[in-house]
Design a protein around this motif. Structure first.
Motif, PDB file in Angstrom:
ATOM      1  N   GLY A 107       0.794  -1.224   0.000  1.00 40.71           N
ATOM      2  CA  GLY A 107       0.000   0.000   0.000  1.00 40.71           C
ATOM      3  C   GLY A 107       0.825   1.271   0.000  1.00 40.71           C
ATOM      4  O   GLY A 107       0.294   2.356   0.237  1.00 40.71           O
ATOM      5  N   LYS A 108       2.126   1.180  -0.291  1.00 39.01           N
ATOM      6  CA  LYS A 108       3.017   2.349  -0.260  1.00 39.01           C
ATOM      7  C   LYS A 108       3.642   2.630  -1.626  1.00 39.01           C
ATOM      8  O   LYS A 108       4.570   3.416  -1.727  1.00 39.01           O
ATOM      9  CB  LYS A 108       4.102   2.136   0.794  1.00 39.01           C
ATOM     10  CG  LYS A 108       3.517   1.983   2.181  1.00 39.01           C
ATOM     11  CD  LYS A 108       4.555   1.681   3.233  1.00 39.01           C
ATOM     12  CE  LYS A 108       3.806   1.532   4.567  1.00 39.01           C
ATOM     13  NZ  LYS A 108       4.624   1.204   5.659  1.00 39.01           N
ATOM     14  N   GLY A 109       3.161   1.961  -2.644  1.00 39.79           N
ATOM     15  CA  GLY A 109       3.654   2.200  -3.994  1.00 39.79           C
ATOM     16  C   GLY A 109       4.942   1.476  -4.343  1.00 39.79           C
ATOM     17  O   GLY A 109       5.483   1.665  -5.434  1.00 39.79           O
ATOM     18  N   PHE A 110       5.444   0.621  -3.450  1.00 41.05           N
ATOM     19  CA  PHE A 110       6.699  -0.067  -3.722  1.00 41.05           C
ATOM     20  C   PHE A 110       6.588  -1.026  -4.904  1.00 41.05           C
ATOM     21  O   PHE A 110       7.511  -1.123  -5.718  1.00 41.05           O
ATOM     22  CB  PHE A 110       7.192  -0.835  -2.490  1.00 41.05           C
ATOM     23  CG  PHE A 110       7.750   0.041  -1.408  1.00 41.05           C
ATOM     24  CD1 PHE A 110       8.871   0.820  -1.632  1.00 41.05           C
ATOM     25  CD2 PHE A 110       7.159   0.073  -0.158  1.00 41.05           C
ATOM     26  CE1 PHE A 110       9.393   1.631  -0.633  1.00 41.05           C
ATOM     27  CE2 PHE A 110       7.668   0.873   0.845  1.00 41.05           C
ATOM     28  CZ  PHE A 110       8.792   1.666   0.608  1.00 41.05           C
ATOM     29  N   MET A 111       5.469  -1.744  -5.018  1.00 40.08           N
ATOM     30  CA  MET A 111       5.384  -2.722  -6.090  1.00 40.08           C
ATOM     31  C   MET A 111       5.277  -2.046  -7.444  1.00 40.08           C
ATOM     32  O   MET A 111       5.917  -2.479  -8.405  1.00 40.08           O
ATOM     33  CB  MET A 111       4.220  -3.695  -5.857  1.00 40.08           C
ATOM     34  CG  MET A 111       4.307  -4.914  -6.738  1.00 40.08           C
ATOM     35  SD  MET A 111       5.926  -5.763  -6.729  1.00 40.08           S
ATOM     36  CE  MET A 111       5.981  -6.424  -5.085  1.00 40.08           C
ATOM     37  N   HIS A 112       4.512  -0.984  -7.541  1.00 41.70           N
ATOM     38  CA  HIS A 112       4.448  -0.232  -8.800  1.00 41.70           C
ATOM     39  C   HIS A 112       5.846   0.249  -9.170  1.00 41.70           C
ATOM     40  O   HIS A 112       6.278   0.133 -10.325  1.00 41.70           O
ATOM     41  CB  HIS A 112       3.474   0.945  -8.661  1.00 41.70           C
ATOM     42  CG  HIS A 112       3.271   1.690  -9.933  1.00 41.70           C
ATOM     43  ND1 HIS A 112       4.168   2.619 -10.408  1.00 41.70           N
ATOM     44  CD2 HIS A 112       2.273   1.630 -10.842  1.00 41.70           C
ATOM     45  CE1 HIS A 112       3.733   3.105 -11.544  1.00 41.70           C
ATOM     46  NE2 HIS A 112       2.584   2.525 -11.836  1.00 41.70           N
ATOM     47  N   GLU A 113       6.560   0.773  -8.195  1.00 39.23           N
ATOM     48  CA  GLU A 113       7.919   1.275  -8.420  1.00 39.23           C
ATOM     49  C   GLU A 113       8.860   0.161  -8.869  1.00 39.23           C
ATOM     50  O   GLU A 113       9.730   0.373  -9.720  1.00 39.23           O
ATOM     51  CB  GLU A 113       8.434   1.930  -7.138  1.00 39.23           C
ATOM     52  CG  GLU A 113       9.770   2.614  -7.270  1.00 39.23           C
ATOM     53  CD  GLU A 113      10.158   3.377  -6.026  1.00 39.23           C
ATOM     54  OE1 GLU A 113      11.377   3.537  -5.799  1.00 39.23           O
ATOM     55  OE2 GLU A 113       9.265   3.821  -5.254  1.00 39.23           O
ATOM     56  N   ALA A 114       8.707  -1.023  -8.315  1.00 36.98           N
ATOM     57  CA  ALA A 114       9.578  -2.148  -8.674  1.00 36.98           C
ATOM     58  C   ALA A 114       9.231  -2.718 -10.040  1.00 36.98           C
ATOM     59  O   ALA A 114      10.124  -3.102 -10.808  1.00 36.98           O
ATOM     60  CB  ALA A 114       9.474  -3.252  -7.612  1.00 36.98           C
ATOM     61  N   LEU A 115       7.951  -2.797 -10.352  1.00 29.88           N
ATOM     62  CA  LEU A 115       7.545  -3.410 -11.613  1.00 29.88           C
ATOM     63  C   LEU A 115       7.928  -2.573 -12.834  1.00 29.88           C
ATOM     64  O   LEU A 115       8.207  -3.123 -13.899  1.00 29.88           O
ATOM     65  CB  LEU A 115       6.044  -3.691 -11.615  1.00 29.88           C
ATOM     66  CG  LEU A 115       5.572  -4.786 -10.659  1.00 29.88           C
ATOM     67  CD1 LEU A 115       4.059  -4.934 -10.718  1.00 29.88           C
ATOM     68  CD2 LEU A 115       6.254  -6.104 -10.931  1.00 29.88           C
ATOM     69  N   SER A 116       7.977  -1.262 -12.686  1.00 37.18           N
ATOM     70  CA  SER A 116       8.308  -0.401 -13.832  1.00 37.18           C
ATOM     71  C   SER A 116       9.654  -0.756 -14.460  1.00 37.18           C
ATOM     72  O   SER A 116       9.716  -0.990 -15.675  1.00 37.18           O
ATOM     73  CB  SER A 116       8.262   1.073 -13.425  1.00 37.18           C
ATOM     74  OG  SER A 116       6.940   1.441 -13.122  1.00 37.18           O
ATOM     75  N   PRO A 117      10.764  -0.833 -13.698  1.00 36.25           N
ATOM     76  CA  PRO A 117      12.028  -1.209 -14.345  1.00 36.25           C
ATOM     77  C   PRO A 117      12.072  -2.666 -14.784  1.00 36.25           C
ATOM     78  O   PRO A 117      12.792  -3.004 -15.732  1.00 36.25           O
ATOM     79  CB  PRO A 117      13.088  -0.901 -13.284  1.00 36.25           C
ATOM     80  CG  PRO A 117      12.371  -0.944 -11.992  1.00 36.25           C
ATOM     81  CD  PRO A 117      10.970  -0.469 -12.293  1.00 36.25           C
ATOM     82  N   VAL A 118      11.326  -3.536 -14.127  1.00 33.18           N
ATOM     83  CA  VAL A 118      11.281  -4.940 -14.556  1.00 33.18           C
ATOM     84  C   VAL A 118      10.597  -5.042 -15.919  1.00 33.18           C
ATOM     85  O   VAL A 118      11.061  -5.766 -16.806  1.00 33.18           O
ATOM     86  CB  VAL A 118      10.583  -5.822 -13.497  1.00 33.18           C
ATOM     87  CG1 VAL A 118      10.288  -7.216 -14.046  1.00 33.18           C
ATOM     88  CG2 VAL A 118      11.433  -5.897 -12.232  1.00 33.18           C
TER      89      VAL A 118
END
Length: 193
Positions: A130-141
């Protein structure tokens, strides 16, 4: 809560059966974002992998047997790293920049050559959801998958009730691509460049 796709429920034996040609994941591609480092799994991640893969909240929508012991976690790490060495799949440990503890994972697996596509899976410890970490991680992947691995499509499967995961996928422009079964929705992201 951002919870993993059913894709992360793949057992280690299925991981080792994956095949792919023409992709090279060695040396391992470390990715960084403003808040995260995406690096290769290490033997020292065993406690964190056990915490992640045995967590009832993380496993809620996943069809997998939760890890039961450090030996389970160590076996998983070795299997994942063997697959990376064989260029069969790529699996990143997510850490906060400047920290070493794993907070989640992202993987690309089940590669096919015609068309050039793969599946993506992810999971994140509840304290970091719920802190945007997964969105942030998926973008470069996703960038890695399309630009460096030459993929034309990336597929994701998520439980139909997993609203957090669905929101993450949709925010990254994944499109619903039908139902894989009664409870699983398939999403697809294509690259035309």
């Amino acid at each position: 809560m951002e919870k993993g796709f059913t894709s992360n429920s793949i057992p280690p034996q299925a991981l080792s059966e994956e095949t792919m040609t023409g992709k090279k994941f060695t040396p391992f591609p470390v990715l960084q974002t403003g808040r995260l480092t995406l690096r290769q799994l290490r033997d020292s991640d065993d406690h964190d992998i056990l915490a992640l893969r045995s967590n009832a909240q993380v496993n809620h929508y996943l069809d997998r047997r939760p890890s039961q012991s450090l030996n389970d976690a160590r076996h998983f790490i070795h299997t994942v790293n063997d697959n990376v060495q064989r260029d069969a799949s790529i699996y990143w440990a997510l850490t906060l920049r400047g920290a070493d503890n794993l907070i989640g994972t992202v993987c690309l697996f089940n590669f096919s050559e015609n068309p050039a596509k793969a599946e993506i899976g992810y999971e994140l410890l509840p304290a970091f959801q719920g802190k945007g970490f997964m969105h942030e991680a998926l973008s470069p992947v996703l960038h890695f998958g399309f630009q460096r691995a030459g993929l034309r499509a990336i597929e994701a499967h998520t439980h139909s009730e997993n609203r957090q995961s669905t929101r993450v996928l949709e925010s990254l422009q994944f499109k619903r691509d039908g139902a894989a079964d009664a409870n699983i929705t398939r999403f697809n992201l294509t690259h035309d460049g």
